[in-house]
Design a protein around this motif. Structure first.
Motif, PDB file in Angstrom:
ATOM      1  N   TYR A 254       0.590  -1.308   0.114  1.00  0.00           N
ATOM      2  CA  TYR A 254       0.100  -0.239  -0.233  1.00  0.00           C
ATOM      3  C   TYR A 254       0.761   0.944  -0.015  1.00  0.00           C
ATOM      4  CZ  TYR A 254      -2.973  -3.876   0.728  1.00  0.00           C
ATOM      5  OH  TYR A 254      -4.267  -4.764   0.489  1.00  0.00           O
TER       6      TYR A 254
ATOM      7  N   HIS B  98      -1.942   4.426  -1.687  1.00  0.00           N
ATOM      8  CA  HIS B  98      -3.069   4.511   0.078  1.00  0.00           C
ATOM      9  C   HIS B  98      -2.697   4.951   1.191  1.00  0.00           C
ATOM     10  CE1 HIS B  98      -4.584   2.414  -3.611  1.00  0.00           C
ATOM     11  NE2 HIS B  98      -5.590   2.799  -3.001  1.00  0.00           N
TER      12      HIS B  98
ATOM     13  N   LYS C 269      -7.128  -5.267   4.159  1.00  0.00           N
ATOM     14  CA  LYS C 269      -7.090  -4.488   2.278  1.00  0.00           C
ATOM     15  C   LYS C 269      -8.248  -3.647   2.818  1.00  0.00           C
ATOM     16  CE  LYS C 269      -9.037  -8.208  -0.348  1.00  0.00           C
ATOM     17  NZ  LYS C 269      -8.653  -8.816  -1.322  1.00  0.00           N
TER      18      LYS C 269
END
Length: 645
Positions: free
Chosen positions: A302, A307, A331
């Motif tokens: 990530y 993100h 996730k």
RNA sequence: GCCUGUGUAGCUCAGUUGGCCAGAGCAGCUGAUUUGUAAUCAGCUGGCCGGGGGUUCGAAUCCCUCCACAGGCUCCA
């Protein structure tokens, strides 16, 4: 003389000094009584003030949005006046008309205000309304305006941003407010008011600013309209998915499990599975390949996707392993996993487009105040897919996804939908990642696809995802409320970040483009919206219990089983109500649980090998031979759920 | 996270000027009833009055605090 053009194209002459209201009077008394506001040369004007010259005039009554707007805007003034009377020393800020009513944001300056105070505010507002005070606009100099509001930092801030010469106040009775205009002639037209709720709202919507009290209200020109409106709200409450979900035994929450974590009960799980099967079938036809990826992923994944930098601190925190230095995240999305699937082998342009589909469950730490039933949760399953294609294929792929979304809406009877193209903020590009060039390419691909599909859409700037522009579908439910469901997003950035490649016909490496898409959005939200849309009366193909078999008495139980077995052979979902209850009771219970078909079986039916059919809602179809009934239902289902092609 | 409000049995809700052992309907269980298009009858079970702390001779009721839910603000990969 003034030449006034009316909406029907006719031109009438009036003396100088004629107001919009005078024009209305010249047309009919009824219109003069009902006119609420006016638009002159596409500008809102006060209907009691002289028209400034020749031009086109449109008069608005309650039946038009502009008329309601003037009505509610004026009501906001009325409420502000009343609040100042009741709570001296409060500071007013802004008070606009909204879709259903109006609100006013107030700094209560130490006063306290709760639901218990609403009746007295309503009463006083109506008293003030009955005074029939005229609304009168006047221009004020910037200095005079600032002087007037010297104790009110909010109004001063608003005035600071205005130019001298464009500052107007509105007076009615003893009350004065900074205001741009667009009022009723007088307060007496407001016949019914209701304060709906009090809520906190930050000044200018910024949580670093002081929090004000926002008072929501609605008002009407007739008392009966208020009653009707409240009844409509009551109806909406009846089809609230949280209520229906509980009644139909679809899903539940547990404090012990955690906030915002829905759990599907057997009937709900069955329903959801059916929806998934439906979409899987359509996706298979559309060339998607199912994939499965784990519920957690290494934090680095990530970080690569971007993100973590953007949402990391506000997410569920990383899971630590017994080994030092290893961190995993629940996730929050499936795309990084799918990117890694893409990278699992070298790709050729001949392989593209590749379409990976997964019903992937993701976890996002939504703020606690934001959680709401199934529509806003912390754990949910996306009907996700990622399409990897060449830049040339992008538009075509995008259009195919649109087709799939529309197929789903059609099958589930969402007749009214609107599409929203969400693009970058025009000025501020800082909250987005990726190059301007890629953004422009992505945005134009969407705009073209949408234009070619002839969708009814609007464009919103600043609504894009941080990695790319998107097309969102909103549907209206039976009560006219809008919900966002499906989304299709173009992404040039993740392929870049994950260094995705394919070999082109030129034997060179190229970067694919990604499309993220979820036609349902999330299974949770979709079921919620569907529930409210159909008020719990699911289409037969989807509903957990399709047919209730209701034997008149124990004597016909054997025949009831025969009916049940036969229906099972037709792949229909039937159950026997074998309780020692009267038929009326069995029917009532089946009605309440929204079973589409009820089969009453007794002596007559047993003798003729038939069933007596009653539809949900009460329609009596009379006796039908058993097999014929099964075939009819099957046919009906086939119609409801036509194949995707 | 912030503002406002709510929290009594599985569900819907009574009960708060603080006072017998906290109530009803529905659901559930047991029994009777064998029933023809939206509720058959009777009996029984079921509650740490959201959790914790406090005030009081005494708290579902008053105060503090935490939690959850609702409406809104902010946010939304």
């Amino acid at each position: 003389m003034l030449k006034i053009t009316l909406p029907d194209g006719s031109v009438k002459e009036f003396d100088e000094g004629t107001s919009a209201l005078d024009v209305a009077k010249s047309i009919s008394h009824g219109l003069a009584r009902n006119v609420l506001s006016a638009t002159f040369n596409e500008q809102t004007v006060e209907i009691t003030e002289p028209l400034p010259g020749d031009g086109a005039l449109t008069l608005h009554t309650w039946d038009s949005p502009e008329g309601k707007k003037a009505f509610w805007h004026s009501s906001a003034h009325l409420m502000a006046q009343t609040l100042e009377q009741l709570y001296p020393g409060i500071k007013l800020t802004i008070g606009p008309a909204i879709e259903n009513g109006f609100y006013y944001d107030i700094d209560l300056n130490g006063h306290n205000l709760g639901e218990g105070d609403f009746p007295k505010i309503e009463k006083k507002m109506l008293e003030n309304a009955r005074a029939k005070s005229a609304f009168e606009m006047r221009e004020v100099s910037k200095q005079a305006a600032l002087d007037f509001y010297q104790d009110n930092p909010y109004k001063t801030e608003l005035i600071e941003n205005l130019q001298d010469g464009e500052i107007t106040f509105c007076d009615h009775a003893e009350f004065t407010d900074l205001c741009r205009g667009g009022h009723l002639p007088h307060t007496g037209l407001i016949k019914a008011v209701k304060i709906m709720s009090a809520a906190g709202a930050y000044w200018r919507g910024d949580e670093n600013n002081p929090q004000l009290t926002r008072l929501y209200g609605i008002s009407f020109p007739k008392a009966s309209m208020l009653t009707e409106y409240l009844e409509l709200l009551e109806q909406a409450k009846q089809r609230d998915h949280r209520k229906l979900g509980k009644e139909l035994g679809l899903f539940t929450f547990s404090q012990k499990v955690g906030q915002g974590l829905p759990m599907w009960l057997p009937k709900g799980a069955e329903l959801r599975e059916r929806l998934e099967q439906f979409l899987k079938k359509a996706q298979k036809a559309a060339g998607y390949e199912p994939v499965i990826t784990p519920h957690i992923g290494n934090k680095k994944l990530y970080e690569t996707s971007g993100h973590y930098a953007k949402y990391g601190k506000d997410s569920f925190q990383p899971i630590n392993t017994p080994e030092e230095g290893e961190e995993y995240l629940l996730k929050p999305m499936n795309c990084p996993h799918h990117c890694e699937l893409y990278k699992s082998e070298p790709r050729s342009y001949r392989d593209l487009p590749i379409r990976f589909a997964e019903f992937g469950t993701v976890y996002r730490y939504e703020q606690s105040g934001e959680l709401h039933g199934l529509t806003r949760v912390r754990g949910f399953t996306q009907d996700d897919a990622h399409l990897f294609c060449t830049p040339d294929q992008l538009k075509d792929e995008f259009k195919k996804v649109i087709d799939l979304v529309l197929y789903i809406f059609k099958t589930l009877d969402f007749q009214e939908y609107t599409a929203q193209v969400s693009l970058r903020d025009k000025e501020d590009h800082s909250k987005y990642i990726g190059s301007d060039e890629n953004w422009e390419k992505a945005e134009s691909a969407i705009k073209e696809a949408v234009a070619e599909k002839d969708l009814n859409y609007k464009v919103e700037y600043g609504e894009a995802a941080f990695y790319g522009p998107k097309l969102d579908f909103m549907v209206k439910d039976a009560l006219g409320r809008q919900w966002q469901l499906g989304t299709i997003q173009v992404d040039y950035n993740l392929p870049e970040r994950f260094e995705l490649e394919y070999t082109g016909a030129d034997n060179e490496k190229h970067r694919p483009v990604m499309i993220h898409r979820a036609p349902f959005g999330s299974m949770e939200r979709f079921v919620a919206v569907l529930l409210e849309h159909c008020a719990g009366n699911f289409p037969t193909w989807l509903t957990p219990k399709q047919i209730a078999i209701l034997p008149i008495s124990e004597k016909y139980m054997q025949y009831a089983h025969k009916v049940s077995d036969l229906l099972k052979n037709y792949d229909l979902r039937a159950f026997i109500d074998n309780r020692a209850e009267k038929t009326g009771r069995k029917i009532r219970d089946a009605e309440v649980s929204k079973v589409p078909y009820m089969l009453i079986v007794g002596e007559k039916e047993q003798e003729t090998n038939s069933v007596s059919v009653r539809l949900h809602g009460g329609e009596d179809k009379g006796s039908i031979p058993l097999e014929e009934f099964a075939k009819q239902v099957q046919q009906k289902i086939d119609q409801q759920i036509a194949a995707f092609n």
